[in-house]
Design a protein around this motif. Sequence first.
Motif, PDB file in Angstrom:
ATOM      1  N   SER B   7      -8.772   1.745  -4.238  1.00  0.00           N
ATOM      2  CA  SER B   7      -7.816   1.966  -3.027  1.00  0.00           C
ATOM      3  C   SER B   7      -7.637   2.557  -1.922  1.00  0.00           C
ATOM      4  CB  SER B   7      -6.588   1.669  -4.187  1.00  0.00           C
ATOM      5  OG  SER B   7      -6.088   2.623  -4.375  1.00  0.00           O
ATOM      6  N   ARG B   8      -8.872   3.673  -2.315  1.00  0.00           N
ATOM      7  CA  ARG B   8      -9.046   4.328  -0.846  1.00  0.00           C
ATOM      8  C   ARG B   8      -9.860   4.024   0.001  1.00  0.00           C
ATOM      9  NH1 ARG B   8     -11.539   8.916   0.545  1.00  0.00           N
ATOM     10  NH2 ARG B   8     -10.480  10.153   1.964  1.00  0.00           N
ATOM     11  N   LEU B  20      -4.377   6.690 -10.976  1.00  0.00           N
ATOM     12  CA  LEU B  20      -3.642   8.343 -10.617  1.00  0.00           C
ATOM     13  C   LEU B  20      -2.214   7.858  -9.982  1.00  0.00           C
ATOM     14  CD1 LEU B  20      -4.343  10.848  -9.836  1.00  0.00           C
ATOM     15  CD2 LEU B  20      -4.363  11.087  -7.554  1.00  0.00           C
ATOM     16  N   GLU B  21      -1.582   8.210 -11.101  1.00  0.00           N
ATOM     17  CA  GLU B  21       0.060   7.761 -10.937  1.00  0.00           C
ATOM     18  C   GLU B  21       0.921   8.754 -10.415  1.00  0.00           C
ATOM     19  OE1 GLU B  21       1.204   5.875 -14.374  1.00  0.00           O
ATOM     20  OE2 GLU B  21      -0.091   3.991 -13.507  1.00  0.00           O
ATOM     21  N   ASN B  22       1.849   8.910  -9.592  1.00  0.00           N
ATOM     22  CA  ASN B  22       2.754   9.400  -8.881  1.00  0.00           C
ATOM     23  C   ASN B  22       3.937   9.161  -8.980  1.00  0.00           C
ATOM     24  OD1 ASN B  22       2.563  12.006  -7.899  1.00  0.00           O
ATOM     25  ND2 ASN B  22       3.420  10.856  -5.801  1.00  0.00           N
ATOM     26  N   ILE B  24       8.446  10.549  -8.141  1.00  0.00           N
ATOM     27  CA  ILE B  24       8.486  11.478  -6.882  1.00  0.00           C
ATOM     28  C   ILE B  24      10.267  11.324  -7.406  1.00  0.00           C
ATOM     29  CG2 ILE B  24       9.797  12.511  -4.717  1.00  0.00           C
ATOM     30  CD1 ILE B  24       7.505  11.114  -3.864  1.00  0.00           C
ATOM     31  N   LEU B  41      16.272   6.048  -4.124  1.00  0.00           N
ATOM     32  CA  LEU B  41      14.249   7.160  -3.948  1.00  0.00           C
ATOM     33  C   LEU B  41      13.689   7.784  -4.705  1.00  0.00           C
ATOM     34  CD1 LEU B  41      16.977   9.786  -1.338  1.00  0.00           C
ATOM     35  CD2 LEU B  41      15.829   7.754  -1.020  1.00  0.00           C
ATOM     36  N   GLU B  43      10.789   5.984  -6.429  1.00  0.00           N
ATOM     37  CA  GLU B  43       9.784   4.949  -7.013  1.00  0.00           C
ATOM     38  C   GLU B  43       8.827   5.390  -7.734  1.00  0.00           C
ATOM     39  OE1 GLU B  43      10.102   1.726  -6.164  1.00  0.00           O
ATOM     40  OE2 GLU B  43      11.476   1.195  -4.473  1.00  0.00           O
ATOM     41  N   PRO B  44       8.106   4.860  -8.355  1.00  0.00           N
ATOM     42  CA  PRO B  44       6.561   5.172  -8.822  1.00  0.00           C
ATOM     43  C   PRO B  44       5.550   4.515  -8.224  1.00  0.00           C
ATOM     44  CG  PRO B  44       7.429   3.302 -10.175  1.00  0.00           C
ATOM     45  CD  PRO B  44       8.609   3.828  -9.567  1.00  0.00           C
ATOM     46  N   THR B  45       4.102   4.480  -8.038  1.00  0.00           N
ATOM     47  CA  THR B  45       3.427   5.001  -6.919  1.00  0.00           C
ATOM     48  C   THR B  45       1.720   5.004  -7.866  1.00  0.00           C
ATOM     49  OG1 THR B  45       2.034   4.432  -4.745  1.00  0.00           O
ATOM     50  CG2 THR B  45       3.808   6.233  -5.835  1.00  0.00           C
ATOM     51  N   SER B  46       0.787   4.321  -7.237  1.00  0.00           N
ATOM     52  CA  SER B  46      -0.406   4.930  -8.450  1.00  0.00           C
ATOM     53  C   SER B  46      -1.125   4.325  -7.025  1.00  0.00           C
ATOM     54  CB  SER B  46      -0.375   3.452  -9.623  1.00  0.00           C
ATOM     55  OG  SER B  46      -0.492   2.071  -9.011  1.00  0.00           O
ATOM     56  N   GLU B  47      -2.771   5.231  -6.977  1.00  0.00           N
ATOM     57  CA  GLU B  47      -4.006   4.705  -6.927  1.00  0.00           C
ATOM     58  C   GLU B  47      -5.180   3.962  -7.638  1.00  0.00           C
ATOM     59  OE1 GLU B  47      -4.549   4.793  -3.417  1.00  0.00           O
ATOM     60  OE2 GLU B  47      -3.095   5.558  -2.198  1.00  0.00           O
ATOM     61  N   ILE B  48      -5.693   3.540  -7.448  1.00  0.00           N
ATOM     62  CA  ILE B  48      -6.711   3.314  -8.054  1.00  0.00           C
ATOM     63  C   ILE B  48      -7.896   3.587  -7.658  1.00  0.00           C
ATOM     64  CG2 ILE B  48      -8.288   1.417  -9.282  1.00  0.00           C
ATOM     65  CD1 ILE B  48      -5.383  -0.437  -9.000  1.00  0.00           C
ATOM     66  N   LEU B  49      -8.642   5.072  -8.133  1.00  0.00           N
ATOM     67  CA  LEU B  49      -9.772   5.284  -7.836  1.00  0.00           C
ATOM     68  C   LEU B  49     -11.274   5.524  -8.624  1.00  0.00           C
ATOM     69  CD1 LEU B  49      -7.692   8.794  -6.420  1.00  0.00           C
ATOM     70  CD2 LEU B  49      -7.882   6.975  -5.589  1.00  0.00           C
TER      71      LEU B  49
END
Lengths: 421, 89
Positions: B7-8, B20-22, B24, B41, B43-49
């Motif tokens: 995803s990058r 990768l999950e994040n 805040i 405010l 919200e979980p988010t992620s990237e597939i790297l």
Amino acid sequence: MFRFTDNVIAQMTRECNCHCSYCYERGIDDAHWKGKRFTVETFKQAFDSYLYYRCILGRIENRCDWHFHGGEVLLLPFDELKQMFDHIEKRKQMFPHISWCLQTNATLVTDEIAQYFAEHKMAIGFSFDGWSTEDRLPRDKTRELMIRLKDYHDRYGTDFFCLSVLTRKNMEYWFEDMRSVQEFVSGFGINLLCADDTNEDLVPTPDDIWEFWFEPVLQSMLTDDPLRERGIRMGVEKAVQQLCFYSDDALHGNKTGCFDRVCGFGSNMTSLDPDLYAYTCDKYLERGPHIDLKKKVSIFKRDFLGLQQAKSVIDHYQRVFKAEDELHCDTCPANWVCTGECQAYNLSKFGEIRLNRDMCRIWVKAFDFVKDNLEEILLHNTLRLSGQIFGVNPQTIERLNRAGIRLVFDAESNTCRGERI
Amino acid sequence: MSKVRCSRCGKVIEKTVIRLENTIQVYKISETGVMVPYNNLSEPTSEILCPECFDKYCQAIDRLNEEYSGMYLADMVEVMDDIQYGDSN
């Protein structure tokens, strides 16, 4: 900028065929925006990059809305718009929870458009400020237009939603004017006029807002034919929920704001201009002298883990927290009921935080109205609740029972109403 | 052939997928001094790297890893002193 977004307000063009004196687009750089419009190609790019994030985040099951907004959307050729709508419909096979709607001044709505929207079961939001203002159109033309829209509704079943701006020009007749079109309109929304240096004579006073907007709408909710105005109704629904039920939304203070969704000011709603630059909220769209252009981000700029979008929202909220402290929201009885956070501390169309204590006073008054008239409101309205309901407030139930009323809760639709015992 | 894309960088990932999950979490300290969660405010988010992008991510994050100062460590030990551990017996 799209990562956390469930609502996109796409300004398909910033140009308009009407020139209303109170328009929020007044003050934009006309020369810069002249001729700039979404094309089918740019729309597809923007829409698909929006969906891309939903795939990554696994939010395919979440509801998301794409609003075709302007300027005046229908200045774009309808053939091009249809290709955009068709593109959404195609993507809907994979993302079934997408919906889209149109906000227009309705002057350019034709048979073909009305029929197309009816077939796709999509609403047309149109602007109507009543019969007394001739800003948009001369009075006879407005009459012709309304007759035409009603005709579309009767013939094709087109769903219309009406948005109006309350000004000192139209406020006196606003309620009756809205009533006169309620026959073919499924709901009403209202925008308060933002005060700036040029329109002070148009901005209603707090007393005007109560007298010509809040009070008549609240009173109509005590009858069998309430005005279907959504802003105040939402406040009433929350007040009833707070008085009658225990729920997680009320406990956590989840506020709903624009478009009836949880307001995260950019974590939920993003605006997009024809240059394909996104803003955290349409209040930040490039207009007026005070706008902070740092909030504008190209949709093609990568935002790793969405940290930049999250940061812009948190930056904004730090100012909101400060405003809430000044307004003493934490100890206000109508804190959760107040759907008017934008009205109370973000009235400015320039994205400035301005405090408006009068709006707080009005919402507390509305909350008191609901407390005093709870029985009648429950008897005449089916009210939507939000979040998970844990239980009922025994004191309120006893009060209702003493008045001969039973509180009926429908878990499937998450609604409640009152019935005579 | 794998259809998973990073995803990058957009490259097709062949073997190792790193998700990768994040999240805040944002809280407001209310007038009464209580930390109130602002769910709007959070919200979980992620990237597939792919491994290469994960490498770059680790390098970027590594820049945040400043050495602890003696004072900071002393504070941390004090905080740890307050932690009550349960009896393992």
